[in-house]
Every structure is written in C-alpha cells, then in structure tokens.
Design a protein around this motif. Structure first.
Motif, mmCIF file in Angstrom:
data_model
loop_
_atom_site.group_PDB
_atom_site.id
_atom_site.type_symbol
_atom_site.label_atom_id
_atom_site.label_comp_id
_atom_site.label_asym_id
_atom_site.label_seq_id
_atom_site.Cartn_x
_atom_site.Cartn_y
_atom_site.Cartn_z
ATOM 1 N N LEU A 115 -8.047 5.114 -0.238
ATOM 2 C CA LEU A 115 -6.809 5.537 -0.879
ATOM 3 C C LEU A 115 -5.600 5.251 0.006
ATOM 4 O O LEU A 115 -4.542 4.808 -0.479
ATOM 5 C CB LEU A 115 -6.889 7.030 -1.203
ATOM 6 C CG LEU A 115 -5.657 7.658 -1.876
ATOM 7 C CD1 LEU A 115 -5.359 6.973 -3.200
ATOM 8 C CD2 LEU A 115 -5.860 9.157 -2.080
ATOM 9 N N GLN A 116 -5.758 5.492 1.316
ATOM 10 C CA GLN A 116 -4.660 5.210 2.239
ATOM 11 C C GLN A 116 -4.317 3.726 2.264
ATOM 12 O O GLN A 116 -3.142 3.336 2.289
ATOM 13 C CB GLN A 116 -5.033 5.691 3.637
ATOM 14 C CG GLN A 116 -3.901 5.551 4.659
ATOM 15 C CD GLN A 116 -4.296 6.093 6.011
ATOM 16 O OE1 GLN A 116 -5.427 6.528 6.203
ATOM 17 N NE2 GLN A 116 -3.367 6.072 6.947
ATOM 18 N N GLN A 117 -5.348 2.895 2.258
ATOM 19 C CA GLN A 117 -5.097 1.456 2.223
ATOM 20 C C GLN A 117 -4.365 1.046 0.951
ATOM 21 O O GLN A 117 -3.431 0.234 0.991
ATOM 22 C CB GLN A 117 -6.413 0.703 2.348
ATOM 23 C CG GLN A 117 -7.092 0.845 3.702
ATOM 24 C CD GLN A 117 -8.420 0.132 3.762
ATOM 25 O OE1 GLN A 117 -8.866 -0.455 2.764
ATOM 26 N NE2 GLN A 117 -9.065 0.167 4.921
ATOM 27 N N ARG A 118 -4.771 1.637 -0.153
ATOM 28 C CA ARG A 118 -4.080 1.313 -1.412
ATOM 29 C C ARG A 118 -2.632 1.791 -1.396
ATOM 30 O O ARG A 118 -1.727 1.100 -1.897
ATOM 31 C CB ARG A 118 -4.833 1.929 -2.601
ATOM 32 C CG ARG A 118 -6.184 1.284 -2.880
ATOM 33 C CD ARG A 118 -6.726 1.701 -4.219
ATOM 34 N NE ARG A 118 -6.996 3.125 -4.293
ATOM 35 C CZ ARG A 118 -8.168 3.678 -3.968
ATOM 36 N NH1 ARG A 118 -9.162 2.914 -3.508
ATOM 37 N NH2 ARG A 118 -8.357 4.974 -4.068
ATOM 38 N N LEU A 119 -2.413 2.999 -0.815
ATOM 39 C CA LEU A 119 -1.045 3.504 -0.731
ATOM 40 C C LEU A 119 -0.185 2.631 0.180
ATOM 41 O O LEU A 119 0.997 2.374 -0.117
ATOM 42 C CB LEU A 119 -1.056 4.949 -0.230
ATOM 43 C CG LEU A 119 -1.591 6.004 -1.201
ATOM 44 C CD1 LEU A 119 -1.656 7.366 -0.528
ATOM 45 C CD2 LEU A 119 -0.720 6.068 -2.456
ATOM 46 N N GLN A 120 -0.785 2.213 1.294
ATOM 47 C CA GLN A 120 -0.025 1.345 2.197
ATOM 48 C C GLN A 120 0.306 0.015 1.516
ATOM 49 O O GLN A 120 1.432 -0.500 1.655
ATOM 50 C CB GLN A 120 -0.834 1.108 3.473
ATOM 51 C CG GLN A 120 -0.946 2.332 4.357
ATOM 52 C CD GLN A 120 -1.825 2.085 5.564
ATOM 53 O OE1 GLN A 120 -2.460 1.028 5.673
ATOM 54 N NE2 GLN A 120 -1.888 3.054 6.474
ATOM 55 N N ALA A 121 -0.666 -0.510 0.797
ATOM 56 C CA ALA A 121 -0.393 -1.760 0.072
ATOM 57 C C ALA A 121 0.693 -1.543 -0.980
ATOM 58 O O ALA A 121 1.580 -2.398 -1.182
ATOM 59 C CB ALA A 121 -1.676 -2.275 -0.577
ATOM 60 N N ASP A 152 3.020 0.765 -0.832
ATOM 61 C CA ASP A 152 4.293 0.928 -0.129
ATOM 62 C C ASP A 152 4.870 -0.433 0.292
ATOM 63 O O ASP A 152 6.091 -0.650 0.203
ATOM 64 C CB ASP A 152 4.104 1.817 1.106
ATOM 65 C CG ASP A 152 3.864 3.270 0.724
ATOM 66 O OD1 ASP A 152 4.196 3.644 -0.418
ATOM 67 O OD2 ASP A 152 3.313 4.029 1.558
ATOM 68 N N ARG A 153 4.002 -1.303 0.772
ATOM 69 C CA ARG A 153 4.496 -2.624 1.158
ATOM 70 C C ARG A 153 5.047 -3.374 -0.053
ATOM 71 O O ARG A 153 6.125 -3.989 0.016
ATOM 72 C CB ARG A 153 3.377 -3.434 1.815
ATOM 73 C CG ARG A 153 3.020 -2.971 3.216
ATOM 74 C CD ARG A 153 2.155 -4.002 3.905
ATOM 75 N NE ARG A 153 0.899 -4.212 3.184
ATOM 76 C CZ ARG A 153 -0.230 -3.557 3.432
ATOM 77 N NH1 ARG A 153 -0.254 -2.613 4.379
ATOM 78 N NH2 ARG A 153 -1.319 -3.823 2.769
ATOM 79 N N GLU A 198 11.868 -3.518 -3.275
ATOM 80 C CA GLU A 198 13.162 -2.883 -3.012
ATOM 81 C C GLU A 198 14.050 -3.784 -2.164
ATOM 82 O O GLU A 198 15.264 -3.918 -2.435
ATOM 83 C CB GLU A 198 12.921 -1.556 -2.295
ATOM 84 C CG GLU A 198 14.201 -0.744 -2.072
ATOM 85 C CD GLU A 198 13.909 0.592 -1.407
ATOM 86 O OE1 GLU A 198 14.868 1.354 -1.160
ATOM 87 O OE2 GLU A 198 12.721 0.856 -1.131
ATOM 88 N N GLU A 199 13.434 -4.401 -1.142
ATOM 89 C CA GLU A 199 14.211 -5.310 -0.302
ATOM 90 C C GLU A 199 14.704 -6.510 -1.100
ATOM 91 O O GLU A 199 15.839 -6.970 -0.921
ATOM 92 C CB GLU A 199 13.348 -5.774 0.871
ATOM 93 C CG GLU A 199 14.081 -6.638 1.871
ATOM 94 C CD GLU A 199 15.189 -5.900 2.583
ATOM 95 O OE1 GLU A 199 16.128 -6.562 3.085
ATOM 96 O OE2 GLU A 199 15.145 -4.641 2.657
#
Length: 206
Positions: free
Chosen positions: A120-126, A128-129, A135-136
């Motif tokens: 789940l953390q990996q998916r969230l980090q992906a 977020d990226r 956004e950028e």
C-alpha cells in the motif's frame, strides 16, 4: 405200588402236555410271592427319612491386611509426588505448545499485514509521484501562459491572486520574465510578494 405210580405219572405227563399245547399258564394267577416281598421292602425304603446333608463349609475369613511400613509410605508418597509433577509438566508443555501455535499464527498474520502495508505504501508513493508530476505539469503550463503575456497584463492579474498561488507561479518563472511583471505590479503588493518569495525559497526542501 408201582402199578399205581405208573398211571399217575402218565396222567401227569398228559396233563402237562395239554397245558403246553393250550398255552395256559402253569402257575395260578395272583400276586407273585417275590413281588410281595419286594413291594414292602421298597415301601419301607421310601418311608424311611433321608439322611441330613452335611453342613456347607463356612467361608474362611481373609486375614486383615498388614499396615504399610514407614518405608512403603515414603515410597508411595514419593511416587504420588512424581506423578503429580509429571501431570503438571505435561500441562505446562501443552500450554506452551498452544502459545507457540498462537504466536506463530500471530506472526504470520503480522507478516501478511506488513507485506500488505508495504504494498500500500508503494502504491501511495507512486500515486504521490504521479500526482506531483501532474501538479508540476499544471504549474509549468500556467507559468508558460503568464510568461507569454505582456508584463502589464500579467501584473494586473498578479495583484489580485492569492499569495500561495502567486508564490508557486513566481518561484517557477525565470528572473528575466518575472522582473518586468513585478515592476508593473502595485508597489506595496510587489514588495510584500517579494518578501514572501524569499522566505519560500529559503525553506528546506522536504
């Protein structure tokens, strides 16, 4: 006397022959004397009272058990203590085995949970990226739009923008593009946004 016995003997023989030929009983009818003697004897034996049977032997009483000696009592107490100790140890062993099974199952569930959380953390980090990249990309597109405008037109819009939004735009604009716009803005607004932009750039990057 011989002439008299001869006819008598002849008559008796003739009579005996006649009796045999006719099948007549030789003896007279009536109870036999032998049967008469036997019957009273049998009756006498039946009327005689039977001899009493000998009394049954009485069961012999067992001898009372001997009292245990002090050595036997001590040995029995020792055996009972060892048996109780073995029962206690077996109960503890079963309890430990049950705890080990519970701990193993708990560790397995925790490992699975940790693995799920890591995924789940990996998916969230992906995510977020991806979100940050989008956004950028949006900010870059907006900066490109303002950089293509005339400085006076861009300054009129910057005077009305919120400070957080204006900071993100000015931070991404080149200095040669941002300087004419700041010069065309209201002096007070240009001064305050310049101060906030300096603070924003001085913050450490996460």
């Amino acid at each position: 006397m011989r002439p008299r016995l001869l006819p008598a003997m002849l008559g008796a023989m003739v009579l005996l022959l006649a009796v045999k030929m006719q099948g007549l009983p030789l003896l007279p009818s009536g109870p036999s004397p032998t049967l008469g003697l036997v019957a009273p004897a049998r009756a006498g034996s039946e009327s005689r009272p039977a001899a009493p049977s000998p009394p049954a032997p009485r069961p012999t009483q067992a001898a009372p058990p001997e009292a245990p000696t002090p050595e036997q009592q001590a040995e029995r107490a020792l055996l009972e203590g060892l048996r109780a100790r073995r029962t206690e140890l077996e109960a503890r062993e079963q309890a430990l085995a049950s705890r080990e099974m519970v701990l193993a199952a708990t560790e397995k569930r925790l490992a699975q949970r940790i693995e799920e959380l890591a995924g789940l953390q990996q998916r969230l980090q992906a995510f977020d990226r991806t979100l940050g990249e989008r956004e950028e990309a949006g900010w870059r597109q907006m900066v490109k739009l303002y950089e293509g405008m005339r400085p006076r037109d861009a300054a009129a819009i910057f005077d009305e923008l919120e400070t957080p939004v204006l900071l993100q735009i000015l931070d991404r604009m080149g200095e040669r593009k941002a300087a004419p716009v700041l010069g065309a803005m209201k002096p007070e607004r240009a001064r305050s946004i310049t101060t906030e932009l300096a603070r924003h750039r001085a913050r450490p990057v996460d």
